[in-house]
Design an enzyme around this catalytic site. Structure first.
Site, mmCIF file in Angstrom:
data_model
loop_
_atom_site.group_PDB
_atom_site.id
_atom_site.type_symbol
_atom_site.label_atom_id
_atom_site.label_comp_id
_atom_site.label_asym_id
_atom_site.label_seq_id
_atom_site.Cartn_x
_atom_site.Cartn_y
_atom_site.Cartn_z
ATOM 1 N N GLN A 126 0.822 -1.205 0.000
ATOM 2 C CA GLN A 126 0.000 0.000 0.000
ATOM 3 C C GLN A 126 0.857 1.257 0.000
ATOM 4 O OE1 GLN A 126 -2.238 -0.991 3.472
ATOM 5 N NE2 GLN A 126 -0.370 -1.468 4.581
ATOM 6 N N ASP A 182 -7.508 -5.316 14.105
ATOM 7 C CA ASP A 182 -7.356 -3.872 13.876
ATOM 8 C C ASP A 182 -6.730 -3.644 12.503
ATOM 9 O OD1 ASP A 182 -7.205 -1.134 14.146
ATOM 10 O OD2 ASP A 182 -5.402 -1.166 15.396
#
Length: 275
Positions: free
Chosen positions: A25, A149
């Site tokens: 990313q 998370d």
């Protein structure tokens, strides 16, 4: 950041402090006028210095305050260190972390040291691999809690909201274990949230959604979901008060029990267990 083609969140920026790509990313760190430093991944705000504590406290404490001391916890994701910081406010016997992109942790240690220094303080077994693959290799009934998370459920993190992943997590939880994960925005992603709840209710008798106001998340109204075999979120005993905390309190946890929007509560009531 656009949340729909017509709405979004706009911050006045002072500087771009970092911009780079990992294997997974694009990562940016921005300096904003009102929210301090901002972590952005693939164009989406992940956290800001001003309001990250709300999200991380509400992800961790409402469920983990019911765990006995010296429990075993698995943290999937959380590469910025915020969730880990909150978990460390409880006496955990065994703590395992799995983060596919260690570049996030490196960037956060550099630009968000007050958050990411939890990695230096923790006695934690860390693995840099895909969380969905990791849980497949874990022995049955190893963890009392699994806390997820991730970044928003897009691309490679989307599998963390699928039935196969939930089934794998179910197998590694102890009899009174539980799963907690964020579930995007109730305002913009209600259908996604209901889909996730439906998948969880096929596997876990007890599923409970709760919410927290996080100003820089889409729609402000941030949602979370708790799931367990034998632990009823609304009836479980609270064993301690974490400290220090700045948003969460056990009194607030009691409020959460009656803070589910009626429309959503009615929809959840229609979702029965899988025949």
């Amino acid at each position: 950041e656009f949340h729909t083609p017509n709405t979004g969140l706009f911050l006045r920026l002072k500087y771009v402090l970092y911009s780079g790509n990992s294997d997974y990313q694009k990562i940016m760190v921005l300096d904003s006028a009102d929210f301090g430093k901002v972590l952005v991944i693939d164009g989406r705000i992940v956290l800001t210095e001003v309001d990250e504590f709300i999200y991380h406290e509400m992800l961790v404490h409402p469920a983990i305050v019911t765990l006995p001391v010296k429990s075993s916890v698995l943290l999937l994701g959380g590469g910025d260190g915020g969730a880990l910081r909150e978990i460390l406010k409880h006496r955990i016997r065994n703590l395992t972390g799995v983060q596919i992109d260690d570049k996030i942790t490196d960037v956060c240690k550099r630009f968000f040291p007050d958050i990411a220094d939890s990695f230096d303080k923790a006695k934690i077994d860390m693995y840099n691999e895909d969380a969905a693959d990791f849980v497949k290799s874990v022995p049955a009934e190893k963890y009392d809690a699994v806390i997820v998370d991730p970044t928003d459920p897009e691309d490679y993190t989307k599998k963390l909201y699928g039935t196969d992943f939930f089934n794998d997590v179910r197998k590694i939880l102890t009899e009174k274990g539980f799963l907690v994960l964020p579930c995007k925005s109730y305002v913009y992603n209600r259908s996604f949230m209901l889909k996730v709840i439906r998948r969880l209710k096929d596997l876990f008798p007890y599923v409970f959604p709760y919410f927290a106001p996080v100003p820089t998340y889409p729609g402000v109204f941030r949602s979370f979901v708790f799931a367990s075999f034998n632990v009823d979120f609304s009836a479980s005993e609270v064993l301690r008060e974490p400290s220090p905390v700045y948003f969460y309190s056990n009194e607030m946890r009691n409020v959460l029990l009656n803070y589910v929007p009626k429309e959503l509560k009615d929809e959840i009531a229609k979702i029965g267990p899988k025949e």
